[in-house]
Scaffold this motif. Structure first.
Motif, mmCIF file in Angstrom:
data_model
loop_
_atom_site.group_PDB
_atom_site.id
_atom_site.type_symbol
_atom_site.label_atom_id
_atom_site.label_comp_id
_atom_site.label_asym_id
_atom_site.label_seq_id
_atom_site.Cartn_x
_atom_site.Cartn_y
_atom_site.Cartn_z
ATOM 1 N N ILE A 9 31.550 23.368 -29.290
ATOM 2 C CA ILE A 9 30.934 22.421 -28.307
ATOM 3 C C ILE A 9 32.082 21.610 -27.911
ATOM 4 C CG2 ILE A 9 29.212 20.332 -28.278
ATOM 5 C CD1 ILE A 9 27.229 22.324 -29.784
ATOM 6 N N ARG A 10 32.790 21.135 -29.121
ATOM 7 C CA ARG A 10 33.891 20.040 -28.566
ATOM 8 C C ARG A 10 34.824 20.578 -27.774
ATOM 9 N NH1 ARG A 10 33.945 19.267 -34.534
ATOM 10 N NH2 ARG A 10 35.586 20.320 -34.467
ATOM 11 N N GLN A 11 35.242 21.871 -27.915
ATOM 12 C CA GLN A 11 36.193 22.442 -26.844
ATOM 13 C C GLN A 11 35.766 22.613 -25.653
ATOM 14 O OE1 GLN A 11 39.216 23.742 -27.674
ATOM 15 N NE2 GLN A 11 38.853 22.559 -29.668
ATOM 16 N N LYS A 12 34.315 22.820 -25.360
ATOM 17 C CA LYS A 12 33.935 23.142 -24.092
ATOM 18 C C LYS A 12 33.760 21.876 -23.377
ATOM 19 C CE LYS A 12 32.595 27.137 -23.519
ATOM 20 N NZ LYS A 12 32.907 28.016 -22.368
ATOM 21 N N LEU A 13 33.291 20.339 -24.284
ATOM 22 C CA LEU A 13 33.375 19.142 -23.642
ATOM 23 C C LEU A 13 34.768 18.774 -23.313
ATOM 24 C CD1 LEU A 13 30.763 17.411 -26.063
ATOM 25 C CD2 LEU A 13 30.506 18.005 -23.621
ATOM 26 N N GLU A 14 35.629 19.130 -24.137
ATOM 27 C CA GLU A 14 37.089 18.686 -23.782
ATOM 28 C C GLU A 14 37.353 19.356 -22.408
ATOM 29 O OE1 GLU A 14 41.508 19.054 -25.625
ATOM 30 O OE2 GLU A 14 39.927 18.677 -27.090
ATOM 31 N N LYS A 15 37.126 20.794 -22.284
ATOM 32 C CA LYS A 15 37.575 21.257 -20.885
ATOM 33 C C LYS A 15 36.756 20.807 -19.835
ATOM 34 C CE LYS A 15 37.173 25.994 -19.178
ATOM 35 N NZ LYS A 15 36.882 27.284 -19.214
ATOM 36 N N CYS A 16 35.517 20.267 -19.830
ATOM 37 C CA CYS A 16 34.911 19.603 -18.848
ATOM 38 C C CYS A 16 35.487 18.346 -18.682
ATOM 39 C CB CYS A 16 33.365 19.479 -19.135
ATOM 40 S SG CYS A 16 32.353 21.029 -19.322
ATOM 41 N N TRP A 17 35.987 17.825 -19.516
ATOM 42 C CA TRP A 17 36.415 16.040 -19.399
ATOM 43 C C TRP A 17 37.707 16.578 -18.748
ATOM 44 C CZ3 TRP A 17 34.792 11.743 -20.115
ATOM 45 C CH2 TRP A 17 35.592 10.595 -20.097
ATOM 46 N N LYS A 18 38.753 17.370 -18.900
ATOM 47 C CA LYS A 18 39.875 17.660 -18.182
ATOM 48 C C LYS A 18 39.497 18.078 -16.858
ATOM 49 C CE LYS A 18 42.600 18.054 -22.419
ATOM 50 N NZ LYS A 18 43.504 18.940 -23.112
ATOM 51 N N TYR A 19 38.545 18.838 -16.486
ATOM 52 C CA TYR A 19 38.190 19.430 -15.064
ATOM 53 C C TYR A 19 38.514 18.387 -14.061
ATOM 54 C CZ TYR A 19 36.322 22.654 -12.015
ATOM 55 O OH TYR A 19 36.209 23.587 -10.934
ATOM 56 N N ASP A 20 39.046 18.799 -13.258
ATOM 57 C CA ASP A 20 39.222 17.886 -11.989
ATOM 58 C C ASP A 20 38.058 17.800 -11.019
ATOM 59 O OD1 ASP A 20 40.358 16.130 -9.903
ATOM 60 O OD2 ASP A 20 41.479 17.674 -9.251
ATOM 61 N N SER A 21 37.361 16.640 -11.131
ATOM 62 C CA SER A 21 36.238 16.427 -10.376
ATOM 63 C C SER A 21 36.401 16.437 -8.712
ATOM 64 C CB SER A 21 35.599 14.943 -10.693
ATOM 65 O OG SER A 21 36.630 14.038 -10.149
ATOM 66 N N VAL A 22 37.533 16.323 -8.257
ATOM 67 C CA VAL A 22 37.887 16.352 -6.744
ATOM 68 C C VAL A 22 37.857 17.891 -6.541
ATOM 69 C CG1 VAL A 22 39.496 16.002 -5.073
ATOM 70 C CG2 VAL A 22 39.353 14.280 -6.742
ATOM 71 N N LYS A 23 38.282 18.695 -7.222
ATOM 72 C CA LYS A 23 38.282 20.232 -7.031
ATOM 73 C C LYS A 23 36.680 20.833 -6.940
ATOM 74 C CE LYS A 23 42.862 21.549 -8.703
ATOM 75 N NZ LYS A 23 43.524 22.370 -9.687
ATOM 76 N N LEU A 24 35.933 20.160 -7.946
ATOM 77 C CA LEU A 24 34.637 20.471 -8.032
ATOM 78 C C LEU A 24 33.841 20.148 -6.862
ATOM 79 C CD1 LEU A 24 32.380 21.552 -9.575
ATOM 80 C CD2 LEU A 24 31.871 19.448 -10.681
ATOM 81 N N LEU A 25 33.854 18.748 -6.422
ATOM 82 C CA LEU A 25 33.312 18.311 -5.147
ATOM 83 C C LEU A 25 33.760 19.092 -3.923
ATOM 84 C CD1 LEU A 25 33.524 14.726 -6.060
ATOM 85 C CD2 LEU A 25 31.492 15.935 -6.234
ATOM 86 N N GLU A 26 34.977 19.321 -3.919
ATOM 87 C CA GLU A 26 35.473 20.031 -2.744
ATOM 88 C C GLU A 26 34.744 21.369 -2.654
ATOM 89 O OE1 GLU A 26 39.644 20.212 -3.073
ATOM 90 O OE2 GLU A 26 39.977 18.375 -2.014
ATOM 91 N N ARG A 27 34.825 22.097 -3.899
ATOM 92 C CA ARG A 27 34.372 23.520 -4.057
ATOM 93 C C ARG A 27 32.827 23.339 -3.643
ATOM 94 N NH1 ARG A 27 33.984 25.854 -9.476
ATOM 95 N NH2 ARG A 27 31.930 26.835 -9.239
ATOM 96 N N CYS A 28 32.013 22.402 -3.917
ATOM 97 C CA CYS A 28 30.547 22.166 -3.766
ATOM 98 C C CYS A 28 30.478 21.961 -2.237
ATOM 99 C CB CYS A 28 29.988 21.083 -4.449
ATOM 100 S SG CYS A 28 29.877 21.603 -6.303
ATOM 101 N N TRP A 29 31.219 21.063 -1.747
ATOM 102 C CA TRP A 29 31.177 20.906 -0.174
ATOM 103 C C TRP A 29 31.489 22.226 0.530
ATOM 104 C CZ3 TRP A 29 29.690 17.442 3.169
ATOM 105 C CH2 TRP A 29 29.902 17.315 4.228
ATOM 106 N N HIS A 30 32.468 22.787 0.208
ATOM 107 C CA HIS A 30 32.680 24.177 0.958
ATOM 108 C C HIS A 30 31.449 25.217 0.936
ATOM 109 C CE1 HIS A 30 35.003 27.570 2.500
ATOM 110 N NE2 HIS A 30 34.664 28.250 1.380
ATOM 111 N N LEU A 31 30.807 25.108 -0.530
ATOM 112 C CA LEU A 31 29.860 26.100 -0.538
ATOM 113 C C LEU A 31 28.593 25.660 0.192
ATOM 114 C CD1 LEU A 31 29.818 26.900 -4.349
ATOM 115 C CD2 LEU A 31 30.182 28.381 -2.310
ATOM 116 N N ASN A 32 28.444 24.019 0.359
ATOM 117 C CA ASN A 32 27.110 23.487 1.009
ATOM 118 C C ASN A 32 27.544 23.847 2.576
ATOM 119 O OD1 ASN A 32 25.124 22.205 1.482
ATOM 120 N ND2 ASN A 32 25.967 20.129 1.519
ATOM 121 N N THR A 33 28.715 23.445 2.873
ATOM 122 C CA THR A 33 28.805 23.651 4.541
ATOM 123 C C THR A 33 28.919 25.170 4.956
ATOM 124 O OG1 THR A 33 31.436 23.794 4.117
ATOM 125 C CG2 THR A 33 30.286 21.607 4.743
#
Length: 63
Positions: A33-57
């Motif tokens: 669980i700690r490893q998964k949380l650390e991975k999520c914490w380091k994940y770039d939120s801008v990339k995630l939002l761009e990916r969601c925007w691309h999927l949505n459009t």
């Protein structure tokens, strides 16, 4: 090799610390669980939002 590392982490715990987990299954679960949380914490939120925007459009694009 990965399992060996986890076993070493489990055995290197301080015995009298309040964070010591004596149950190996619980230790491995907490470690995972700690490893998964650390991975999520380091994940770039801008990339995630761009990916969601691309999927949505792409999904809402009129044909």
């Amino acid at each position: 090799m990965k399992h060996f590392f986890l076993v070493c982490q489990f055995l290197k715990q301080p015995l009298l610390a309040s964070t010591t987990v004596l149950n190996p299954i619980k230790f491995f679960h907490n470690y995972y669980i700690r490893q998964k949380l650390e991975k999520c914490w380091k994940y770039d939120s801008v990339k995630l939002l761009e990916r969601c925007w691309h999927l949505n459009t792409r999904l809402t694009k009129p044909d």
